[in-house]
Design a protein around this motif. Structure first.
Motif, PDB file in Angstrom:
ATOM      1  N   LEU A 128       0.826  -1.204   0.000  1.00 26.50           N
ATOM      2  CA  LEU A 128       0.000   0.000   0.000  1.00 26.50           C
ATOM      3  C   LEU A 128       0.862   1.257   0.000  1.00 26.50           C
ATOM      4  CD1 LEU A 128      -2.665  -0.908   2.708  1.00 26.50           C
ATOM      5  CD2 LEU A 128      -3.047  -0.710   0.249  1.00 26.50           C
ATOM      6  N   PHE A 129       2.087   1.099   0.451  1.00 31.61           N
ATOM      7  CA  PHE A 129       3.008   2.214   0.589  1.00 31.61           C
ATOM      8  C   PHE A 129       4.247   1.925  -0.258  1.00 31.61           C
ATOM      9  CE2 PHE A 129       0.500   1.768   4.394  1.00 31.61           C
ATOM     10  CZ  PHE A 129       0.094   3.059   4.678  1.00 31.61           C
ATOM     11  N   PRO A 130       4.285   2.401  -1.489  1.00 31.69           N
ATOM     12  CA  PRO A 130       5.430   2.108  -2.360  1.00 31.69           C
ATOM     13  C   PRO A 130       6.770   2.481  -1.727  1.00 31.69           C
ATOM     14  CG  PRO A 130       3.693   3.219  -3.594  1.00 31.69           C
ATOM     15  CD  PRO A 130       3.274   3.221  -2.146  1.00 31.69           C
ATOM     16  N   GLU A 131       6.773   3.501  -0.876  1.00 26.91           N
ATOM     17  CA  GLU A 131       8.013   3.935  -0.235  1.00 26.91           C
ATOM     18  C   GLU A 131       8.547   2.907   0.775  1.00 26.91           C
ATOM     19  OE1 GLU A 131       5.020   5.484  -0.139  1.00 26.91           O
ATOM     20  OE2 GLU A 131       4.616   6.263   1.850  1.00 26.91           O
ATOM     21  N   PHE A 132       7.725   1.909   1.153  1.00 30.54           N
ATOM     22  CA  PHE A 132       8.140   0.902   2.127  1.00 30.54           C
ATOM     23  C   PHE A 132       8.543  -0.423   1.498  1.00 30.54           C
ATOM     24  CE2 PHE A 132       4.888   2.981   5.182  1.00 30.54           C
ATOM     25  CZ  PHE A 132       5.760   4.025   5.430  1.00 30.54           C
TER      26      PHE A 132
ATOM     27  N   ASN B 164      13.702  -3.555   5.055  1.00 32.28           N
ATOM     28  CA  ASN B 164      13.684  -4.538   6.145  1.00 32.28           C
ATOM     29  C   ASN B 164      13.094  -3.871   7.382  1.00 32.28           C
ATOM     30  OD1 ASN B 164      15.733  -3.158   7.643  1.00 32.28           O
ATOM     31  ND2 ASN B 164      17.324  -4.202   6.482  1.00 32.28           N
ATOM     32  N   ARG B 165      12.919  -4.645   8.420  1.00 33.02           N
ATOM     33  CA  ARG B 165      12.246  -4.149   9.635  1.00 33.02           C
ATOM     34  C   ARG B 165      12.948  -2.918  10.218  1.00 33.02           C
ATOM     35  NH1 ARG B 165       7.656  -5.434  12.783  1.00 33.02           N
ATOM     36  NH2 ARG B 165       7.950  -4.400  14.749  1.00 33.02           N
ATOM     37  N   GLU B 166      14.253  -2.961  10.306  1.00 33.97           N
ATOM     38  CA  GLU B 166      15.011  -1.845  10.877  1.00 33.97           C
ATOM     39  C   GLU B 166      14.851  -0.584  10.027  1.00 33.97           C
ATOM     40  OE1 GLU B 166      19.662  -0.823  11.608  1.00 33.97           O
ATOM     41  OE2 GLU B 166      18.997  -2.830  12.224  1.00 33.97           O
ATOM     42  N   GLU B 167      14.912  -0.726   8.712  1.00 30.47           N
ATOM     43  CA  GLU B 167      14.739   0.416   7.815  1.00 30.47           C
ATOM     44  C   GLU B 167      13.317   0.960   7.905  1.00 30.47           C
ATOM     45  OE1 GLU B 167      17.814  -0.829   4.209  1.00 30.47           O
ATOM     46  OE2 GLU B 167      15.818  -1.769   4.315  1.00 30.47           O
ATOM     47  N   LEU B 168      12.364   0.055   7.999  1.00 35.50           N
ATOM     48  CA  LEU B 168      10.962   0.453   8.103  1.00 35.50           C
ATOM     49  C   LEU B 168      10.718   1.255   9.377  1.00 35.50           C
ATOM     50  CD1 LEU B 168       8.156   0.258   6.841  1.00 35.50           C
ATOM     51  CD2 LEU B 168       7.848  -1.915   8.034  1.00 35.50           C
ATOM     52  N   GLU B 169      11.291   0.786  10.490  1.00 32.05           N
ATOM     53  CA  GLU B 169      11.115   1.489  11.768  1.00 32.05           C
ATOM     54  C   GLU B 169      11.653   2.912  11.727  1.00 32.05           C
ATOM     55  OE1 GLU B 169      12.694  -0.807  15.030  1.00 32.05           O
ATOM     56  OE2 GLU B 169      11.471  -2.534  14.507  1.00 32.05           O
ATOM     57  N   LYS B 170      12.670   3.151  10.903  1.00 30.17           N
ATOM     58  CA  LYS B 170      13.298   4.473  10.819  1.00 30.17           C
ATOM     59  C   LYS B 170      12.725   5.348   9.714  1.00 30.17           C
ATOM     60  CE  LYS B 170      17.681   2.796  12.629  1.00 30.17           C
ATOM     61  NZ  LYS B 170      19.086   2.540  12.337  1.00 30.17           N
ATOM     62  N   ALA B 171      11.862   4.794   8.888  1.00 35.07           N
ATOM     63  CA  ALA B 171      11.355   5.526   7.719  1.00 35.07           C
ATOM     64  C   ALA B 171      10.522   6.739   8.123  1.00 35.07           C
ATOM     65  CB  ALA B 171      10.539   4.592   6.831  1.00 35.07           C
ATOM     66  N   ASN B 172      10.871   7.886   7.570  1.00 33.71           N
ATOM     67  CA  ASN B 172      10.116   9.111   7.842  1.00 33.71           C
ATOM     68  C   ASN B 172       8.676   8.995   7.383  1.00 33.71           C
ATOM     69  OD1 ASN B 172      12.166  10.552   9.100  1.00 33.71           O
ATOM     70  ND2 ASN B 172      12.932  11.392   7.173  1.00 33.71           N
TER      71      ASN B 172
ATOM     72  N   LEU C   7       6.802   6.352   7.387  1.00 25.78           N
ATOM     73  CA  LEU C   7       6.048   5.587   8.385  1.00 25.78           C
ATOM     74  C   LEU C   7       5.674   6.506   9.545  1.00 25.78           C
ATOM     75  CD1 LEU C   7       4.965   2.848   9.486  1.00 25.78           C
ATOM     76  CD2 LEU C   7       7.147   2.639  10.657  1.00 25.78           C
ATOM     77  N   HIS C   8       6.640   7.266   9.993  1.00 22.02           N
ATOM     78  CA  HIS C   8       6.387   8.182  11.105  1.00 22.02           C
ATOM     79  C   HIS C   8       5.282   9.174  10.731  1.00 22.02           C
ATOM     80  CE1 HIS C   8       7.085  10.775  14.547  1.00 22.02           C
ATOM     81  NE2 HIS C   8       7.190  11.785  13.717  1.00 22.02           N
ATOM     82  N   GLY C   9       5.342   9.716   9.523  1.00 23.49           N
ATOM     83  CA  GLY C   9       4.356  10.696   9.089  1.00 23.49           C
ATOM     84  C   GLY C   9       2.956  10.114   8.992  1.00 23.49           C
ATOM     85  N   HIS C  10       2.845   8.925   8.417  1.00 22.59           N
ATOM     86  CA  HIS C  10       1.515   8.338   8.276  1.00 22.59           C
ATOM     87  C   HIS C  10       0.970   7.898   9.638  1.00 22.59           C
ATOM     88  CE1 HIS C  10      -1.617   7.261   5.483  1.00 22.59           C
ATOM     89  NE2 HIS C  10      -1.879   6.229   6.257  1.00 22.59           N
ATOM     90  N   ALA C  11       1.834   7.360  10.474  1.00 15.48           N
ATOM     91  CA  ALA C  11       1.407   6.959  11.817  1.00 15.48           C
ATOM     92  C   ALA C  11       0.897   8.174  12.595  1.00 15.48           C
ATOM     93  CB  ALA C  11       2.561   6.292  12.557  1.00 15.48           C
ATOM     94  N   LYS C  12       1.568   9.292  12.418  1.00 17.43           N
ATOM     95  CA  LYS C  12       1.159  10.527  13.085  1.00 17.43           C
ATOM     96  C   LYS C  12      -0.224  10.973  12.594  1.00 17.43           C
ATOM     97  CE  LYS C  12       3.407  14.879  14.265  1.00 17.43           C
ATOM     98  NZ  LYS C  12       4.581  15.716  14.019  1.00 17.43           N
ATOM     99  N   ARG C  13      -0.469  10.847  11.285  1.00 14.36           N
ATOM    100  CA  ARG C  13      -1.773  11.237  10.738  1.00 14.36           C
ATOM    101  C   ARG C  13      -2.885  10.295  11.219  1.00 14.36           C
ATOM    102  NH1 ARG C  13       1.744  12.296   6.604  1.00 14.36           N
ATOM    103  NH2 ARG C  13       1.310  10.357   5.478  1.00 14.36           N
ATOM    104  N   VAL C  14      -2.575   9.011  11.328  1.00 12.76           N
ATOM    105  CA  VAL C  14      -3.580   8.064  11.827  1.00 12.76           C
ATOM    106  C   VAL C  14      -3.933   8.397  13.279  1.00 12.76           C
ATOM    107  CG1 VAL C  14      -3.958   5.652  12.506  1.00 12.76           C
ATOM    108  CG2 VAL C  14      -3.072   6.190  10.234  1.00 12.76           C
ATOM    109  N   MET C  15      -2.942   8.702  14.073  1.00 12.57           N
ATOM    110  CA  MET C  15      -3.220   9.030  15.470  1.00 12.57           C
ATOM    111  C   MET C  15      -3.956  10.363  15.589  1.00 12.57           C
ATOM    112  SD  MET C  15      -2.475   6.377  17.056  1.00 12.57           S
ATOM    113  CE  MET C  15      -2.826   6.984  18.712  1.00 12.57           C
ATOM    114  N   LYS C  16      -3.759  11.257  14.637  1.00  7.88           N
ATOM    115  CA  LYS C  16      -4.534  12.505  14.621  1.00  7.88           C
ATOM    116  C   LYS C  16      -6.007  12.183  14.350  1.00  7.88           C
ATOM    117  CE  LYS C  16      -5.212  16.880  14.880  1.00  7.88           C
ATOM    118  NZ  LYS C  16      -5.227  17.503  16.208  1.00  7.88           N
TER     119      LYS C  16
END
Length: 170
Positions: free
Chosen positions: A60-64, A68-76, A78-87
């Motif tokens: 769903l997220f071409p940028e992801f 790997n898991r470590e890269e995914l955890e650090k991806a900006n 991911l952080h941005g979309h997670a922030k929007r979901v929590m909003k």
């Protein structure tokens, strides 16, 4: 691409109330005080759980794709979309007594996710991931009553977004 008001004109809002009792709304608001202090990590952990449930969700997220898991955890991203979901979750908490405008917001959000090829089942998986994350965070505050209240609220969010998805696909 149109302005927000032209997008809202396409929404066929079926007014519904958020099916929470007064006691359930209280539980959601009370636990939100704890969640809000940790909302960015909660959002990130929820997405990581979502991806763990089915790695195909990453498509769903071409940028992801290919991370790997470590890269995914650090991806900006991911952080941005997670922030929007929590909003959106925060908006749900603050709008529990204003279902009419919140319904319009959620239907519009669902419509905007058509471009991401969001399937209704993904919202169900997101609910499971969020509830697991909240349970871990809230620990002793996570009673059956609290679980039920959050599930009802998220079910309202998901079902309303699904209506938006369907109206945009029609």
């Amino acid at each position: 691409m149109g302005c927000g008001s032209s997008q809202n004109a396409k929404i066929r809002t079926e007014f519904k109330t958020i099916p929470l009792s007064t006691a359930q709304k209280y539980l959601v608001r009370e636990t939100w005080e704890t969640i809000e202090q940790h909302k960015n990590p909660v959002g990130k952990k929820t997405f990581l759980r979502f991806f763990d449930m089915n790695p195909d969700f990453q498509k769903l997220f071409p940028e992801f794709v290919g991370l790997n898991r470590e890269e995914l955890e650090k991806a900006n991203a991911l952080h941005g979309h997670a922030k929007r979901v929590m909003k959106a979750v925060e908006n749900a908490v603050t709008a529990m007594d204003d279902a009419e405008s919140f319904t319009a917001y959620l239907e519009g959000l669902g419509q905007r996710h058509v471009n991401r090829a969001l399937k209704p089942s993904y919202l169900d998986a997101m609910q499971v991931a969020l509830m697991d994350t909240l349970k871990d965070l809230l620990q002793s505050q996570w009673t059956q009553e609290t679980c039920d209240a959050w599930n009802i609220l998220f079910r309202f969010i998901a079902d309303t977004m699904k209506r938006g998805l369907q109206s945009a696909s029609a």
